[in-house]
Scaffold this active site. Structure first.
Site, PDB file in Angstrom:
ATOM      1  CE  LYS A 266      -3.118   2.605   3.132  1.00 27.71           C
ATOM      2  NZ  LYS A 266      -3.927   2.585   4.376  1.00 27.71           N
ATOM      3  CG  ASP A 271      -5.544   7.784   4.875  1.00 34.46           C
ATOM      4  OD1 ASP A 271      -6.531   8.380   4.387  1.00 34.46           O
ATOM      5  OD2 ASP A 271      -5.631   6.740   5.562  1.00 34.46           O
ATOM      6  CE  LYS A 278      -6.357   8.559   8.351  1.00 37.43           C
ATOM      7  NZ  LYS A 278      -6.870   7.450   9.163  1.00 37.43           N
ATOM      8  CG  ASP A 289      -1.811   5.268   4.987  1.00 35.91           C
ATOM      9  OD1 ASP A 289      -1.600   4.237   5.653  1.00 35.91           O
ATOM     10  OD2 ASP A 289      -2.926   5.575   4.523  1.00 35.91           O
ATOM     11  CG  ASP A 348      -9.680   7.156   7.258  1.00 37.72           C
ATOM     12  OD1 ASP A 348      -8.673   7.140   6.521  1.00 37.72           O
ATOM     13  OD2 ASP A 348      -9.649   7.384   8.484  1.00 37.72           O
ATOM     14  CD  GLU A 350      -6.728   4.986   2.836  1.00 36.74           C
ATOM     15  OE1 GLU A 350      -7.661   4.991   3.661  1.00 36.74           O
ATOM     16  OE2 GLU A 350      -5.528   4.894   3.170  1.00 36.74           O
ATOM     17  NE  ARG A 352     -10.352  -1.555   4.661  1.00 36.62           N
ATOM     18  CZ  ARG A 352     -10.813  -1.717   5.901  1.00 36.62           C
ATOM     19  NH1 ARG A 352     -11.976  -2.286   6.119  1.00 36.62           N
ATOM     20  NH2 ARG A 352     -10.087  -1.314   6.931  1.00 36.62           N
TER      21      ARG A 352
HETATM   22  N1  BES Z   1      -3.984   4.554   7.092  1.00 38.70           N
HETATM   23  C1  BES Z   1      -5.031   4.212   7.976  1.00 38.70           C
HETATM   24  C2  BES Z   1      -4.613   3.238   9.057  1.00 38.70           C
HETATM   25  C3  BES Z   1      -3.566   3.698  10.045  1.00 38.70           C
HETATM   26  C4  BES Z   1      -3.939   4.090  11.309  1.00 38.70           C
HETATM   27  C5  BES Z   1      -2.226   3.666   9.730  1.00 38.70           C
HETATM   28  C6  BES Z   1      -2.977   4.465  12.220  1.00 38.70           C
HETATM   29  C7  BES Z   1      -1.282   4.048  10.639  1.00 38.70           C
HETATM   30  C8  BES Z   1      -1.661   4.442  11.888  1.00 38.70           C
HETATM   31  C9  BES Z   1      -6.186   3.568   7.207  1.00 38.70           C
HETATM   32  O1  BES Z   1      -6.337   3.978   5.902  1.00 38.70           O
HETATM   33  C10 BES Z   1      -7.432   3.909   7.941  1.00 38.70           C
HETATM   34  O2  BES Z   1      -7.721   5.051   8.049  1.00 38.70           O
HETATM   35  N2  BES Z   1      -8.116   2.909   8.442  1.00 38.70           N
HETATM   36  C11 BES Z   1      -9.311   3.101   9.176  1.00 38.70           C
HETATM   37  C12 BES Z   1     -10.293   2.017   8.780  1.00 38.70           C
HETATM   38  C13 BES Z   1     -11.671   2.227   9.318  1.00 38.70           C
HETATM   39  C14 BES Z   1     -12.313   3.416   8.672  1.00 38.70           C
HETATM   40  C15 BES Z   1     -12.462   0.976   9.050  1.00 38.70           C
HETATM   41  C16 BES Z   1      -8.998   3.021  10.661  1.00 38.70           C
HETATM   42  O3  BES Z   1      -8.176   2.202  11.046  1.00 38.70           O
HETATM   43  O4  BES Z   1      -9.552   3.803  11.404  1.00 38.70           O
HETATM   44 ZN    ZN Z   2      -4.602   4.653   4.949  1.00 35.11          ZN
HETATM   45 ZN    ZN Z   3      -7.533   5.714   5.741  1.00 33.62          ZN
END
Ligand code: BES
Ligand code: ZN
Ligand code: ZN
Length: 498
Positions: A266, A271, A278, A289, A348, A350, A352
């Site tokens: 990825k 992000d 966020k 990210d 968010d 994204e 996946r």
């Molecule tokens: N890039 C984030 C995940 C992340 C969180 C990476 C903390 C590094 C540190 C990812 O794209 C994301 O935002 N995931 C969400 C998924 C949720 C919306 C199902 C998350 O983990 O909150």
């Molecule tokens: Zn992300």
């Molecule tokens: Zn995200």
């Protein structure tokens, strides 16, 4: 930084610092380092007896102008319990010694390995540990104090007959350590200095220099291939996406039907969360990210030199995730390259989405065994903190076990998470085939993994969630604060195990 093997006696070695390590519980100083004890009139034994030196993990004891040695300093590093000692410990010891001495203005040192450690593996571990430890996140500082640098490290304690093995270990460890720092340097770059386009240019330059074949898909080719999931994330940004493909082919063409390793990372260069934006606090960290993608590029850089006996296809989907007039909105339905429809309930989630198309494309290019690495979920930080990488497998446990075995051999902590079929229910679509977040409560990392698995299908696949482990919030004694390059050593080991 130069790293070499040394075979000369320790006491007569002229160096700014002689470094060795001692175990806990009254280490019987034996083997070649007893020479240090004898030349210093029993200094090591006296220190241990006084209780001042305990041998506890990474305890540092620095002695200036040690009588009886030619070295200007003697640094004794605690190695913990002898039974628990391994290459991972040696990597941390050598890294901690380097950072300790570097911060004190030392430019060169000799690292004396103990009895039983004058091996290829140990030399590799010391090279990896030293090179990773030497990395600093000070690229954009204009007042750098350049006098603080390590110019040379000698790994000593080898006999003449052990030298060749030591040198092989150093060569391999140097390639891996430098590849890890290459990845860390990319991860560190802020998003204004590393857009998807710039990442692709850097990947292309690396591949050409390393003699790997490379194909960068621009937004038009991405659209022609109907990579709708990747495009849906990219559409909110003014920066166009890229799909980076790098291929390593062994010199001896593999037989028909031979496995082809597909590694997918990825690379969201920033992000924001998109419309599901966020919170501002800590958002700056989302420049990392793209750590999964950078790590896979580093793996390819190392493999170009180490030349495994397996074809490796690396696919890195690169994009920003931005809110904007064209951004996708919660509830939008997208069609992935595979033809599956996705209801995007949270923009968010994204990572996946872009992995869905990258995994499908890697299979189309011929990958028979897949591993992806992604900073996928905050939930993995809750589950495993910054200690273990979360490991998620498909139906083929033998493949997951192979990846876990490589992690163990490479000294990277990874922990397998459950993937029961019941979790799949959470991402079952109501209006589309699947939805990009779970409808149930909790298990956020598992539903994320299940989403990717939908696109891996029956192909053996392992997903590494590195959200908690790709970034060090606090400096360690052996590693600077910031990007870690986690999973690189495991994947290099995996490719080399063919
Ligand atoms: N890039 C984030 C995940 C992340 C969180 C990476 C903390 C590094 C540190 C990812 O794209 C994301 O935002 N995931 C969400 C998924 C949720 C919306 C199902 C998350 O983990 O909150
Ligand atoms: Zn992300
Ligand atoms: Zn995200």
């Amino acid at each position: 930084m130069q790293i070499t093997i040394g075979t000369q006696p320790f006491a007569a070695t002229q160096t700014e610092a002689l470094v060795t390590y001692l175990f806990e519980n009254g280490d019987p100083v034996q083997g070649r380092i007893s020479e240090i004890d004898q030349s210093t009139n029993g200094l090591l034994k006296r220190l241990a007896k006084s209780g001042e030196l305990t041998g506890k993990t990474l305890e540092m004891t620095l002695i200036h102008a040690p009588a009886g040695l030619q070295a200007a300093r003697l640094l004794l590093v605690g190695a913990g319990k002898r039974e628990k000692f391994d290459s991972a410990a040696l990597r941390k010891i050598s890294g901690s010694a380097l950072r300790y001495l570097k911060s004190r203005g030392v430019h060169n040192f000799v690292f004396a390995v103990r009895e039983d450690n004058a091996t290829e593996d140990s030399a590799q571990a010391v090279a990896e540990g030293s090179i990773a430890a030497d990395f600093e996140s000070d690229k954009y500082k204009t007042d750098k104090k350049n006098d603080k640098s390590i110019e040379s490290v000698q790994v000593a304690g080898y006999s003449d007959s052990e030298r060749a093995a030591g040198e092989r270990g150093l060569a391999r460890g140097t390639v891996i350590g430098e590849a890890q720092n290459f990845a860390r340097d990319l991860i560190n770059e802020p998003s204004n200095k590393l857009t998807p386009k710039i990442l692709a240019e850097k990947a292309e330059a690396m591949a050409r220099q390393a003699g790997l074949s490379v194909d960068v898909l621009d937004e038009r080719r991405i659209a022609d291939l109907k990579m709708g999931a990747l495009l849906s994330v990219a559409q909110g940004s003014i920066e166009p996406p890229r799909m980076i493909v790098i291929i390593y082919s062994p010199a001896k063409a593999p037989k028909a039907g031979a496995p082809v390793l597909g590694i997918v990372g990825k690379a969201v260069t920033f992000d924001t969360g998109g419309i599901s934006i966020k919170p501002s606090e800590g958002m700056e960290k989302m420049k990392y990210d793209m750590a999964g993608g950078a790590t896979m590029l580093g793996v390819m850089r190392a493999l170009a030199t180490l030349k495994p006996n397996v074809k490796v296809i690396c696919v890195v989907p690169a994009t920003e995730n931005m809110p904007g007039g064209r951004a996708q909105k919660p509830g939008d339905i997208q069609t992935a390259m595979s033809g599956k429809t996705i209801e995007v309930l949270n923009t968010d989630a994204e990572g996946r989405l872009i992995l869905a198309d990258a995994i499908h494309y890697a299979k189309q290019l011929g990958a028979t065994h897949l591993v992806d690495a992604a900073t996928l979920t905050g939930a993995i930080v809750v589950a495993l903190a910054s200690i273990n990488v979360g490991v998620f497998g498909g139906g083929d446990q033998a493949w997951t076990d192979k990846v876990l075995a490589s992690a163990k051999a490479a000294g990277e902590k990874m922990w397998q998470m459950p993937m029961d079929d019941e979790y799949r229910e959470y991402i079952k679509g109501t209006v589309a085939d699947i939805q990009n977040i779970g409808s149930g409560k909790g298990g956020g990392s598992i539903t994320g993994a299940w989403f990717i698995r939908e696109f891996a299908g029956d192909t053996p696949w392992v997903h590494l969630d590195i959200a908690g482990t790709a970034w060090n919030d606090d400096a360690k004694s052996w590693l600077a604060k910031g990007p870690t390059g986690v999973a690189l050593r495991t994947l290099v080991h995996l490719a080399m195990s063919y």
